[in-house]
Motif scaffolding. Structure first.
Motif, PDB file in Angstrom:
ATOM      1  N   LYS A   1       0.785  -1.128   0.029  1.00  0.00           N
ATOM      2  CA  LYS A   1      -0.161  -0.058   0.014  1.00  0.00           C
ATOM      3  C   LYS A   1       0.861   1.241  -0.052  1.00  0.00           C
ATOM      4  N   SER A   2       1.907   1.005   0.790  1.00  0.00           N
ATOM      5  CA  SER A   2       2.970   2.249   0.802  1.00  0.00           C
ATOM      6  C   SER A   2       3.330   2.561  -0.503  1.00  0.00           C
ATOM      7  N   ALA A   3       3.990   1.501  -1.126  1.00  0.00           N
ATOM      8  CA  ALA A   3       4.556   1.715  -2.611  1.00  0.00           C
ATOM      9  C   ALA A   3       3.448   2.125  -3.644  1.00  0.00           C
ATOM     10  N   ASP A   4       2.264   1.804  -3.583  1.00  0.00           N
ATOM     11  CA  ASP A   4       1.274   2.147  -4.364  1.00  0.00           C
ATOM     12  C   ASP A   4       0.852   3.655  -4.186  1.00  0.00           C
ATOM     13  N   ILE A   5       0.818   4.034  -2.791  1.00  0.00           N
ATOM     14  CA  ILE A   5       0.664   5.551  -2.512  1.00  0.00           C
ATOM     15  C   ILE A   5       1.859   6.398  -2.943  1.00  0.00           C
ATOM     16  N   LEU A   6       3.093   5.882  -2.803  1.00  0.00           N
ATOM     17  CA  LEU A   6       4.096   6.624  -3.207  1.00  0.00           C
ATOM     18  C   LEU A   6       4.147   6.758  -4.905  1.00  0.00           C
ATOM     19  N   SER A   7       4.035   5.580  -5.418  1.00  0.00           N
ATOM     20  CA  SER A   7       3.820   5.812  -7.032  1.00  0.00           C
ATOM     21  C   SER A   7       2.751   6.802  -7.334  1.00  0.00           C
ATOM     22  N   LYS A   8       1.717   7.067  -6.726  1.00  0.00           N
ATOM     23  CA  LYS A   8       0.616   8.054  -7.099  1.00  0.00           C
ATOM     24  C   LYS A   8       1.093   9.344  -6.852  1.00  0.00           C
ATOM     25  N   ILE A   9       1.699   9.847  -5.576  1.00  0.00           N
ATOM     26  CA  ILE A   9       2.005  10.913  -5.221  1.00  0.00           C
ATOM     27  C   ILE A   9       3.268  11.501  -5.995  1.00  0.00           C
ATOM     28  N   THR A  10       4.234  10.768  -6.181  1.00  0.00           N
ATOM     29  CA  THR A  10       5.212  11.041  -6.940  1.00  0.00           C
ATOM     30  C   THR A  10       5.462  10.766  -8.521  1.00  0.00           C
ATOM     31  N   ASN A  11       4.227  10.213  -8.951  1.00  0.00           N
ATOM     32  CA  ASN A  11       4.142  10.041 -10.332  1.00  0.00           C
ATOM     33  C   ASN A  11       5.338   9.388 -11.028  1.00  0.00           C
ATOM     34  N   THR A  12       5.673   8.314 -10.201  1.00  0.00           N
ATOM     35  CA  THR A  12       6.877   7.228 -10.474  1.00  0.00           C
ATOM     36  C   THR A  12       6.168   5.718 -10.134  1.00  0.00           C
ATOM     37  N   THR A  13       6.874   4.843 -10.849  1.00  0.00           N
ATOM     38  CA  THR A  13       6.540   3.414 -10.339  1.00  0.00           C
ATOM     39  C   THR A  13       7.153   2.824  -9.268  1.00  0.00           C
ATOM     40  N   VAL A  14       6.973   2.821  -8.174  1.00  0.00           N
ATOM     41  CA  VAL A  14       7.793   2.460  -6.920  1.00  0.00           C
ATOM     42  C   VAL A  14       7.048   0.833  -6.483  1.00  0.00           C
ATOM     43  N   SER A  15       8.040   0.065  -6.853  1.00  0.00           N
ATOM     44  CA  SER A  15       7.699  -1.548  -6.463  1.00  0.00           C
ATOM     45  C   SER A  15       8.003  -1.675  -5.188  1.00  0.00           C
ATOM     46  N   TYR A  16       7.350  -2.834  -4.757  1.00  0.00           N
ATOM     47  CA  TYR A  16       7.570  -3.419  -3.482  1.00  0.00           C
ATOM     48  C   TYR A  16       8.168  -4.826  -3.344  1.00  0.00           C
ATOM     49  N   THR A  17       9.306  -5.142  -2.780  1.00  0.00           N
ATOM     50  CA  THR A  17      10.000  -6.517  -2.813  1.00  0.00           C
ATOM     51  C   THR A  17      10.113  -6.857  -1.308  1.00  0.00           C
ATOM     52  N   SER A  18       9.508  -8.057  -0.938  1.00  0.00           N
ATOM     53  CA  SER A  18       9.663  -8.528   0.424  1.00  0.00           C
ATOM     54  C   SER A  18      10.745  -9.786   0.315  1.00  0.00           C
ATOM     55  N   PRO A  19      12.046  -9.481   0.578  1.00  0.00           N
ATOM     56  CA  PRO A  19      12.912 -10.485   0.590  1.00  0.00           C
ATOM     57  C   PRO A  19      12.921 -11.526   1.660  1.00  0.00           C
ATOM     58  N   SER A  20      13.818 -12.563   1.708  1.00  0.00           N
ATOM     59  CA  SER A  20      13.926 -13.311   2.934  1.00  0.00           C
ATOM     60  C   SER A  20      14.755 -12.759   3.922  1.00  0.00           C
ATOM     61  N   PRO A  21      14.568 -12.818   5.205  1.00  0.00           N
ATOM     62  CA  PRO A  21      15.586 -11.711   6.099  1.00  0.00           C
ATOM     63  C   PRO A  21      17.018 -12.165   5.727  1.00  0.00           C
ATOM     64  N   GLU A  22      17.192 -13.500   5.218  1.00  0.00           N
ATOM     65  CA  GLU A  22      18.718 -13.820   4.904  1.00  0.00           C
ATOM     66  C   GLU A  22      19.327 -12.847   3.867  1.00  0.00           C
ATOM     67  N   ILE A  23      18.412 -12.822   2.687  1.00  0.00           N
ATOM     68  CA  ILE A  23      18.698 -11.976   1.528  1.00  0.00           C
ATOM     69  C   ILE A  23      18.701 -10.490   1.997  1.00  0.00           C
ATOM     70  N   TYR A  24      17.841 -10.181   2.656  1.00  0.00           N
ATOM     71  CA  TYR A  24      18.013  -8.794   2.973  1.00  0.00           C
ATOM     72  C   TYR A  24      19.151  -8.425   3.844  1.00  0.00           C
ATOM     73  N   SER A  25      19.408  -9.179   4.951  1.00  0.00           N
ATOM     74  CA  SER A  25      20.654  -8.907   5.672  1.00  0.00           C
ATOM     75  C   SER A  25      21.872  -8.883   4.985  1.00  0.00           C
ATOM     76  N   ASP A  26      21.961  -9.742   3.862  1.00  0.00           N
ATOM     77  CA  ASP A  26      22.888  -9.686   2.950  1.00  0.00           C
ATOM     78  C   ASP A  26      23.290  -8.509   2.386  1.00  0.00           C
ATOM     79  N   VAL A  27      22.147  -8.021   1.897  1.00  0.00           N
ATOM     80  CA  VAL A  27      22.193  -6.978   0.839  1.00  0.00           C
ATOM     81  C   VAL A  27      22.571  -5.891   1.728  1.00  0.00           C
ATOM     82  N   LEU A  28      22.037  -5.487   3.018  1.00  0.00           N
ATOM     83  CA  LEU A  28      22.242  -4.426   3.796  1.00  0.00           C
ATOM     84  C   LEU A  28      23.740  -4.404   4.164  1.00  0.00           C
ATOM     85  N   THR A  29      24.304  -5.749   4.857  1.00  0.00           N
ATOM     86  CA  THR A  29      25.581  -5.880   5.111  1.00  0.00           C
ATOM     87  C   THR A  29      26.491  -5.402   3.837  1.00  0.00           C
TER      88      THR A  29
END
Length: 292
Positions: free
Chosen positions: A212-240
């Motif tokens: 819902k956040s991504a959809d609202i952001l897309s609307k108010i900024t006139n861009t396409t904001v996607s949402y990806t929910s990675p696994s905690p492991e992949i997310y940790s790896d990307v942030l690290t």
């Protein structure tokens, strides 16, 4: 005689905002005291006529002296996650001993109070403080605050409009609330002539998923904001790999899991009643933050 109000954490965001609302709503500055550790950070409070009281959570006697003669104490939860449990128990004990009549505490919304909670590292000090307050002789107001809307930009990341939302929260909603709304509601309870103990559900009137956040952001900024929910492991790896410090990675993963498990999903709230209006919505907040 008006009640003497003391606010802890008064140089932090929540404490300062609450004091501003008290003044706006007609409470005389002479009836408000601010507990601070470092007086040099309280120059603006002093300029407003607020009484500055020095006190340190680790120094019990300083708290006892600071709380003498106080009718209502707003205990704003501390930011020192390692020591805050012990510090806040000190504050509750000192308030009880000093004769404070009513204590108000900024706690948090939750369902799982066991060690299996993904945010147990944050939760325990709140739960211990809640229990100590309930066991004291003081009447109390405990505010079970939901996650702040203001944390969302941190979860989204700085490049959200370019890269989309990448956060491990699944499809579950949370009833995020504006910190200003919470502070105003707390100020309203401080002003009210209440002598009953109560826990307040401090949630928004709607639950919002990351999609819902991504959809609202897309609307108010006139861009396409996607949402990806990675696994905690992949997310940790990307942030690290991006150089985010380990304790932040752990905290974000914990919050993502807690959101996904429905810890912040709420179907009831006292906030709208306390404010006398609808709380700031996700859309209001995202417009203020991201609209060009």
């Amino acid at each position: 005689m008006s009640a003497k109000i003391l606010v802890t954490g008064a140089t932090g965001n929540f404490g300062k905002t609450t004091i501003d609302f008290l003044l706006k709503k007609g409470i005389a500055a002479t009836n408000i005291s601010a507990l601070v550790r470092d007086e040099s950070k309280a120059v603006d409070l002093k300029a407003k006529g607020i009484t500055i009281v020095k006190g340190d959570y680790d120094n019990y006697d300083s708290l006892l002296a600071a709380f003498k003669g106080v009718d209502k104490l707003l205990l704003v939860s501390g930011t020192d996650l390692v020591n805050r449990g012990k510090q806040q128990l000190n504050a509750v004990k000192a308030a009880n001993e000093a004769g404070v009549k009513h204590i108000l505490y900024t706690s948090f919304e939750r369902k799982n109070e066991t060690e299996t909670s993904p945010i147990a590292f944050l939760a325990q000090s709140h739960i211990d403080t809640d229990n100590a307050i309930k066991a004291s002789r003081m009447t109390y107001s405990i505010f079970r605050n939901n996650l702040y809307l203001e944390v969302l930009p941190m979860f989204f990341g700085e490049q959200v409009l370019e890269t989309g939302i990448f956060f491990p929260a699944g499809d579950t909603g949370a009833a995020y609330v504006s910190r200003n709304d919470l502070a105003e509601a707390v100020a309203n309870v401080l002003i009210a002539e209440n002598n009953k103990s109560k826990e307040y559900a401090m949630n928004n009137v709607e639950n919002y998923s990351m999609k819902k956040s991504a959809d609202i952001l897309s609307k108010i900024t006139n861009t396409t904001v996607s949402y990806t929910s990675p696994s905690p492991e992949i997310y940790s790896d990307v942030l690290t790999k991006a150089g985010v410090p380990g304790e932040y990675v752990g905290m974000f993963v914990g919050f993502g899991a807690a959101i996904e498990q429905g810890e912040f999903y709420a179907d009831s709230t006292d906030l709208e009643n306390l404010l006398g209006r609808k709380p700031v919505s996700l859309e209001d907040f995202l417009k203020q933050t991201y609209a060009k």
